[in-house]
Design an enzyme around this catalytic site. Sequence first.
Site, PDB file in Angstrom:
ATOM      1  CB  CYS A   1      29.818 -10.127  18.586  1.00 41.59           C
ATOM      2  SG  CYS A   1      30.686 -11.665  18.934  1.00 41.59           S
ATOM      3  CB  CYS A  45      30.292 -15.715  22.264  1.00 49.40           C
ATOM      4  SG  CYS A  45      30.912 -14.214  21.491  1.00 49.40           S
ATOM      5  CG  ASP A 100      -7.236  -0.256   7.993  1.00 51.64           C
ATOM      6  OD1 ASP A 100      -7.094  -0.237   6.761  1.00 51.64           O
ATOM      7  OD2 ASP A 100      -6.306  -0.127   8.797  1.00 51.64           O
ATOM      8  CD  GLU A 142     -20.851   5.581   4.472  1.00 51.80           C
ATOM      9  OE1 GLU A 142     -20.038   4.688   4.183  1.00 51.80           O
ATOM     10  OE2 GLU A 142     -21.660   6.061   3.660  1.00 51.80           O
ATOM     11  CB  CYS A 184      29.536 -15.334  18.302  1.00 47.60           C
ATOM     12  SG  CYS A 184      28.033 -14.674  19.010  1.00 47.60           S
ATOM     13  NE  ARG A 233      -9.547   1.568  -4.971  1.00 47.18           N
ATOM     14  CZ  ARG A 233      -8.397   2.125  -5.307  1.00 47.18           C
ATOM     15  NH1 ARG A 233      -7.280   1.407  -5.221  1.00 47.18           N
ATOM     16  NH2 ARG A 233      -8.335   3.360  -5.722  1.00 47.18           N
ATOM     17  CE  LYS A 259     -18.780   7.056   1.506  1.00 46.46           C
ATOM     18  NZ  LYS A 259     -19.266   5.686   1.454  1.00 46.46           N
ATOM     19  CE1 TYR A 301     -17.317   1.702   0.545  1.00 45.89           C
ATOM     20  CE2 TYR A 301     -17.094   0.307   2.486  1.00 45.89           C
ATOM     21  CZ  TYR A 301     -16.561   0.864   1.349  1.00 45.89           C
ATOM     22  OH  TYR A 301     -15.269   0.579   0.987  1.00 45.89           O
ATOM     23  CB  SER A 355      -8.082   6.782  -3.999  1.00 42.05           C
ATOM     24  OG  SER A 355      -7.244   5.795  -4.424  1.00 42.05           O
ATOM     25  CG  LEU A 356     -12.455   7.619  -0.250  1.00 41.47           C
ATOM     26  CD1 LEU A 356     -12.878   7.096   1.112  1.00 41.47           C
ATOM     27  CD2 LEU A 356     -13.573   8.435  -0.869  1.00 41.47           C
ATOM     28  CB  CYS A 390      29.222 -10.868  22.278  1.00 41.59           C
ATOM     29  SG  CYS A 390      27.978 -11.906  21.497  1.00 41.59           S
ATOM     30  CE  LYS A 432     -10.219   5.556   4.028  1.00 45.47           C
ATOM     31  NZ  LYS A 432      -9.236   4.483   4.104  1.00 45.47           N
ATOM     32  CE  LYS A 461      -6.632   6.983   5.348  1.00 51.67           C
ATOM     33  NZ  LYS A 461      -5.384   6.737   4.718  1.00 51.67           N
ATOM     34  CD  GLU A 513     -12.557  -1.464   2.878  1.00 54.45           C
ATOM     35  OE1 GLU A 513     -13.169  -1.040   1.874  1.00 54.45           O
ATOM     36  OE2 GLU A 513     -11.355  -1.283   3.077  1.00 54.45           O
TER      37      GLU A 513
END
Length: 589
Positions: A379, A364, A65, A61, A384, A84, A243, A179, A31-32, A361, A63, A267, A127
């Site tokens: 209600c 109704c 998604d 770079e 109803c 992954r 990086k 990448y 992970s990062l 309501c 990221k 992020k 990705e």
Amino acid sequence: ELIDPSSPTQRVGGYVGEQFAPIQHERRMYSLDDAMGAEELDEWLARVKEFFGTIPELVCELKIDGSSVAFTYEGGRLIRAATRGDGTTGEDITVNVRTVKDVPLRLRDGALSGIRDADASIELRGECYMPKTSFEALNAAAEANGKQPFANPRNAAAGSLRQKDPQITAHRDLSTFVYAVGDERKLVAETQWDLLKWLGEAGFHVNPDIALVNSVEEVHEFCRKSLERRDALPYDIDGVVVKVNSFAQQEAMGYTARAPRWAIAFKFPPEEKTTLLRDITVQVGRTGKLTPVAEMDPVLVAGSTVARATLHNEDEVLRKDVRVGDTVIVRKAGDVIPEVLGPVFSLRPDDAQPWSMPKECPSCGSPVVREDGEADYRCISIDCPAQALERLLHWASRGAMDIDGMGEEIVRRLVESGRVSDVADYYTLDEVELAQLQIGLGQTIAKKLVAAIDESRTRPFARPLFGLGMRHVGKTMAETLARAFPSMDALMAATEEQLAAVDGVGPKIAHSTYLFLRTPDNVQVIERLAKHGVRLADDVEAQAADALPQTLEGLTFVLTGSLTQSGMKRDEAGAALKARGAKRSEEHT
Ligand code: AMP
């Protein structure tokens, strides 16, 4: 025998078996570590500076998604592709990845000299994503066909890659940015920058928004510019990855248990947009619960269009002080669920009025009530129509009686025709009448629907019990009750104390269940269901004959993640556990 598997005509073929085979990654896919905000980014930059005594060359770079994919090439040919997974072992999605048009089935000849041993296998990583416009189109088509849309482009990409049928994946518009390499020692390149250059030469799509920098200011500048451009990009990004450029320097910094020390993911904050709150409508649930819903001008947030969001209850509307006519700030919680954060006070029109729950309501017209200590208004009318619609849909839903094809539109039309008003009415329909009802159902669909209704008559007792939609009785509770009282007769004969004595039930659920089964209208529906052949009991003797030794009695299991090795789905594993006497806790699923 002359067919070349790398030929462009061979992109679609093969089939994923019952399950995706596990694939061991060349080296772990880490992970990062995240940097939430500029301060955390600076902390990481300070650590790097301290390690090297100066800021080394860094690559910035975007990221992307999407969903990460590892591609294995041997002798320049794509031989495998995997998700992954848990980082060490992924799932074999080769047949699907082959259909992604920008993934080279063969590396360009000229690039092979960049691999130390071109005949050996090499794992390249990137990705896979779905462009925003293709995602919108896919969801629009799904909705038109009554199917569940994807929550965001990332889920759409991941879902498309995990199709059992590659024909489906082939029709999804997927693209990639590559990448990384699994083991950089296999390449001639010595830096991330040169790796990206080589990947481009080899025929991969490499994201053009990259920068080679060596100062804190330049990193900040790249992050700022990327955030500014985020909306304009045709695909989703959720940050910037920084990086250390040199592979030797990366090696020197090394890894924590979870992530490389030589990289950081800056992020972006969850995307927030403003839009006009046109109205606050009130939705009536199947138990009569009234939920205020924000109706807004459609706006694109985190990859998909948002026009409605729940406001939960009256207190929540007042706490946020949102009013019809306000410009409101919206975002997606966890990137999935649309949420109204609050109004932009400076843009509030002078005549905007505070909102309050209607006294009647909206479906109704019966008076609504709010019980002491409860946040929700309800209600409580049994006639109803909005509640009836929700109850009918719930009964037909997958977790309950699973009546295939009985979707919202058809149920709505059935209710409007006056022919169906409670769940027992489903079982009085025949195909001739259905086709004659003038609700747009042809003979074929009518026939299928009646067959699906018929099939639902013999579900295990827990399913109709859940389908009745008693308050506090979810799927697991219905199973608990059905185990203790394996027929409707037994359940209806039980006293409140007997119900409360069942392990896991307790007084609140016992009370609401007891009341439900003593309400004349409910009793009447149950009697009619039985009369029309819906089986409201389990065959206890047959079950006892099939019963497995209760080796796991007294144990409670929480199932989470995926069960790759056994190939079971979580629900299947849950059923296998229960069949052996164990309990399954739903809290963490
Ligand atoms: P996270 O899932 O938040 O731990 O972030 C790590 C993931 O970011 C990796 O597994 C990659 O799939 C993804 N990612 C997207 N773009 C990049 C990139 N340019 N460099 C490295 N990882 C990236």
